[in-house]
Scaffold this motif. Sequence first.
Motif, mmCIF file in Angstrom:
data_model
loop_
_atom_site.group_PDB
_atom_site.id
_atom_site.type_symbol
_atom_site.label_atom_id
_atom_site.label_comp_id
_atom_site.label_asym_id
_atom_site.label_seq_id
_atom_site.Cartn_x
_atom_site.Cartn_y
_atom_site.Cartn_z
ATOM 1 N N GLN A 185 41.355 -9.346 -32.694
ATOM 2 C CA GLN A 185 42.188 -8.217 -33.152
ATOM 3 C C GLN A 185 43.381 -8.730 -33.954
ATOM 4 O OE1 GLN A 185 43.321 -5.986 -29.684
ATOM 5 N NE2 GLN A 185 41.219 -5.418 -29.186
ATOM 6 N N PRO A 186 43.939 -7.874 -34.838
ATOM 7 C CA PRO A 186 45.111 -8.335 -35.605
ATOM 8 C C PRO A 186 46.319 -8.570 -34.697
ATOM 9 C CG PRO A 186 44.655 -6.002 -36.024
ATOM 10 C CD PRO A 186 43.527 -6.507 -35.179
ATOM 11 N N PHE A 187 47.140 -9.531 -35.104
ATOM 12 C CA PHE A 187 48.367 -9.793 -34.345
ATOM 13 C C PHE A 187 49.318 -8.625 -34.521
ATOM 14 C CE2 PHE A 187 47.000 -14.109 -35.904
ATOM 15 C CZ PHE A 187 46.400 -14.482 -34.702
ATOM 16 N N VAL A 188 50.096 -8.353 -33.467
ATOM 17 C CA VAL A 188 51.069 -7.251 -33.523
ATOM 18 C C VAL A 188 52.467 -7.868 -33.557
ATOM 19 C CG1 VAL A 188 51.979 -5.259 -32.252
ATOM 20 C CG2 VAL A 188 49.512 -5.740 -32.229
ATOM 21 N N TYR A 189 53.279 -7.442 -34.503
ATOM 22 C CA TYR A 189 54.636 -7.980 -34.595
ATOM 23 C C TYR A 189 55.510 -7.434 -33.460
ATOM 24 C CZ TYR A 189 53.699 -9.960 -39.187
ATOM 25 O OH TYR A 189 53.189 -10.709 -40.206
ATOM 26 N N PRO A 190 56.548 -8.206 -33.084
ATOM 27 C CA PRO A 190 57.455 -7.718 -32.035
ATOM 28 C C PRO A 190 58.208 -6.472 -32.489
ATOM 29 C CG PRO A 190 58.070 -9.958 -32.777
ATOM 30 C CD PRO A 190 56.892 -9.538 -33.591
ATOM 31 N N ARG A 191 58.627 -5.684 -31.518
ATOM 32 C CA ARG A 191 59.442 -4.498 -31.826
ATOM 33 C C ARG A 191 60.804 -4.647 -31.169
ATOM 34 N NH1 ARG A 191 56.320 0.825 -30.247
ATOM 35 N NH2 ARG A 191 58.455 1.371 -29.717
ATOM 36 N N ASN A 192 61.863 -4.596 -31.983
ATOM 37 C CA ASN A 192 63.205 -4.856 -31.463
ATOM 38 C C ASN A 192 63.774 -3.710 -30.621
ATOM 39 O OD1 ASN A 192 62.990 -7.218 -32.771
ATOM 40 N ND2 ASN A 192 64.619 -6.856 -34.270
ATOM 41 N N ASP A 193 63.090 -2.546 -30.641
ATOM 42 C CA ASP A 193 63.618 -1.428 -29.848
ATOM 43 C C ASP A 193 63.109 -1.475 -28.405
ATOM 44 O OD1 ASP A 193 60.995 -0.942 -30.901
ATOM 45 O OD2 ASP A 193 61.178 1.167 -30.301
ATOM 46 N N LEU A 194 62.235 -2.435 -28.100
ATOM 47 C CA LEU A 194 61.646 -2.472 -26.751
ATOM 48 C C LEU A 194 62.269 -3.576 -25.904
ATOM 49 C CD1 LEU A 194 57.863 -2.064 -27.691
ATOM 50 C CD2 LEU A 194 59.404 -0.304 -26.784
ATOM 51 N N SER A 195 62.151 -3.403 -24.579
ATOM 52 C CA SER A 195 62.633 -4.450 -23.676
ATOM 53 C C SER A 195 61.687 -5.655 -23.778
ATOM 54 C CB SER A 195 62.647 -3.930 -22.231
ATOM 55 O OG SER A 195 61.316 -3.828 -21.750
ATOM 56 N N ALA A 198 58.316 -4.787 -22.109
ATOM 57 C CA ALA A 198 57.616 -3.713 -22.830
ATOM 58 C C ALA A 198 57.119 -4.219 -24.183
ATOM 59 C CB ALA A 198 58.536 -2.514 -23.011
ATOM 60 N N ASN A 199 57.932 -5.040 -24.836
ATOM 61 C CA ASN A 199 57.546 -5.594 -26.135
ATOM 62 C C ASN A 199 56.285 -6.455 -25.987
ATOM 63 O OD1 ASN A 199 57.759 -6.445 -28.885
ATOM 64 N ND2 ASN A 199 58.688 -8.341 -28.163
ATOM 65 N N PHE A 200 56.236 -7.243 -24.907
ATOM 66 C CA PHE A 200 55.048 -8.078 -24.683
ATOM 67 C C PHE A 200 53.814 -7.190 -24.482
ATOM 68 C CE2 PHE A 200 52.174 -10.033 -21.495
ATOM 69 C CZ PHE A 200 51.616 -10.993 -22.335
ATOM 70 N N LEU A 201 53.939 -6.159 -23.650
ATOM 71 C CA LEU A 201 52.789 -5.275 -23.403
ATOM 72 C C LEU A 201 52.331 -4.628 -24.706
ATOM 73 C CD1 LEU A 201 53.846 -3.616 -20.010
ATOM 74 C CD2 LEU A 201 52.024 -5.292 -20.368
ATOM 75 N N ASN A 202 53.309 -4.232 -25.536
ATOM 76 C CA ASN A 202 52.958 -3.604 -26.810
ATOM 77 C C ASN A 202 52.222 -4.579 -27.733
ATOM 78 O OD1 ASN A 202 53.196 -1.245 -28.634
ATOM 79 N ND2 ASN A 202 54.293 -2.737 -29.893
ATOM 80 N N MET A 203 52.701 -5.831 -27.756
ATOM 81 C CA MET A 203 52.040 -6.829 -28.630
ATOM 82 C C MET A 203 50.645 -7.174 -28.104
ATOM 83 S SD MET A 203 55.006 -9.470 -29.891
ATOM 84 C CE MET A 203 55.607 -9.895 -28.283
ATOM 85 N N MET A 204 50.444 -7.017 -26.806
ATOM 86 C CA MET A 204 49.123 -7.283 -26.207
ATOM 87 C C MET A 204 48.135 -6.157 -26.535
ATOM 88 S SD MET A 204 48.490 -9.884 -23.974
ATOM 89 C CE MET A 204 47.441 -9.279 -22.666
ATOM 90 N N TYR A 205 48.591 -4.915 -26.399
ATOM 91 C CA TYR A 205 47.635 -3.809 -26.368
ATOM 92 C C TYR A 205 47.659 -2.875 -27.565
ATOM 93 C CZ TYR A 205 46.936 -5.335 -21.620
ATOM 94 O OH TYR A 205 46.639 -6.096 -20.523
ATOM 95 N N SER A 206 48.714 -2.941 -28.356
ATOM 96 C CA SER A 206 48.792 -2.017 -29.481
ATOM 97 C C SER A 206 47.755 -2.395 -30.550
ATOM 98 C CB SER A 206 50.218 -2.084 -30.042
ATOM 99 O OG SER A 206 50.327 -1.217 -31.109
ATOM 100 N N LEU A 207 47.208 -1.387 -31.193
ATOM 101 C CA LEU A 207 46.213 -1.607 -32.259
ATOM 102 C C LEU A 207 46.637 -0.812 -33.495
ATOM 103 C CD1 LEU A 207 43.007 -1.004 -30.116
ATOM 104 C CD2 LEU A 207 43.676 -3.184 -31.132
ATOM 105 N N PRO A 208 46.260 -1.286 -34.687
ATOM 106 C CA PRO A 208 46.612 -0.499 -35.883
ATOM 107 C C PRO A 208 46.012 0.896 -35.818
ATOM 108 C CG PRO A 208 45.708 -2.642 -36.497
ATOM 109 C CD PRO A 208 45.544 -2.511 -35.027
ATOM 110 N N ALA A 209 44.837 1.016 -35.190
ATOM 111 C CA ALA A 209 44.143 2.298 -35.148
ATOM 112 C C ALA A 209 44.703 3.231 -34.088
ATOM 113 C CB ALA A 209 42.654 2.055 -34.873
#
Length: 430
Positions: A185-195, A198-209
């Motif tokens: 899967q594509p890599f997900v960039y970090p999000r500065n608005d998350l803890s 939470a940022n780690f979980l988002n980078m693990m599971y978020s998808l472009p779709a």
Amino acid sequence: MGKDSITITNNATGNSEEFPLLSGTHGPSVIDIRQLYQKMGLFTFDPGFKSTASCESEVTFINGEEGILLYRGYPIEELAEKSNFLEVCYLILYGELPTREEYDNFVTIITHHTMVHEGFKDFIKGFRPNAHPMAVMVGMVGAMSSFYHDSTDVNNPKHQEISAHRLVAKMPTIAAMAYKYTQGQPFVYPRNDLSYAANFLNMMYSLPAEPYEIDPLHAKALDLILILHADHEQNASTSTVRLAGSSGANPFAAASAGIGCLWGAAHGGANEAVLVMLDQIGSVDQIPKFVAKAKDKNDPFRLMGFGHRVYKNYDPRARIIRKMAIEIIEKTEGKDPLLDIAMRLEEIALNDEYFIEKKLYPNVDFYSGIIYKAIGIPTDMFTVIFAMGRMAGWMAQWQEMISDPNRVIGRPRQNYVGAAKREYIAVDGR
Ligand code: CMC
């Protein structure tokens, strides 16, 4: 003989020498044997370091008999209840709880260092797609010394600090990249608005779709797990970081060595081994068979997630995390049958004479494995998360070691039991 000293007598030669006894803030006194070889021509023998203090440290204190764990003097129970992972990182790295301003500043620094050099995307492609994420972590963290060469002067306090910030900040990004790569899967960039969690979980599971909806309970559980893993005195991986760093190797190289050590099943790899074991047990009715195997001296099988080198009473981290494990299990829809096996195994082992007598209690890895399973973290990522939590501890211990004016390279001696001196015989004469 001085009150704060101990006399060692060599019964073979009658030679007696006095050695200082040093006292710390808590814990047993230590015999200062640094002059033992010079004075008596002897080494000490302590494989596994069961009775050896390898350094002086101000970071973490453990009392294994009473089940006490303090980070910089603060009980783990209080930090787990009242603090959060980044505040704990600050405490471990700087020695004091931050003021509001120091805390905000630290969070900003860590948040703004979460991105990794774009070159990492190419670098990671060199790994086989089915590589174990811990293998990828060893490589990627070691490779940080090439991407961030500008902070590798180990004697420069500013470089020490920047390296620590970079390692703590980038671990979740690198860990999530290791996972995404194995998933294709594509890599997900970090999000500065998350803890941090939470940022780690988002980078693990978020998808472009499909964006990922972060469950606050999952982020809370992960933050707790990271707090509980943040440091643990002179454990195997921390000692590895110190030893690797004692030669003057840069912090990224030393951290990578620590990750390699953590991987083993007797250390950080235990949380993964717990799930492999639960899978092997397969059903609740098989538990007695496996408990019997664990008790059988002729069988190498051990109950993974049980026992600890230092805690011979109860792992205080296990008590804290158990509550969270139960909360998560109760709220997990479509509960995994492995979680039933885990809870029944815990009950059976806690009431079994063998485990009671040997003081073998479930350790932190038993419950962290269960939580990871319940929140959907793949088994081979468990130890990676442990490494993420431990990075602040590794860096605090590395910095303490490297800043010590009396620093020397760690270089143990041995009791040589090999062949006695002999003469070389040419191949045709053997
Ligand atoms: N299952 C069955 N028997 C055990 C277990 C176990 N999990 N752990 C220890 N024992 C027995 C062992 O066979 C020995 O029996 P005996 O005295 O009859 O020979 C006795 O208990 C003492 O064991 P030990 O290996 O001398 O103890 P240690 O302090 O050297 O080892 C340990 C500690 C954690 C390596 C060990 O308990 C173990 O292998 N546990 C399973 C792996 C695990 O959960 N590791 C995670 C540790 S916590 C997180 C971390 O530090 O990374």
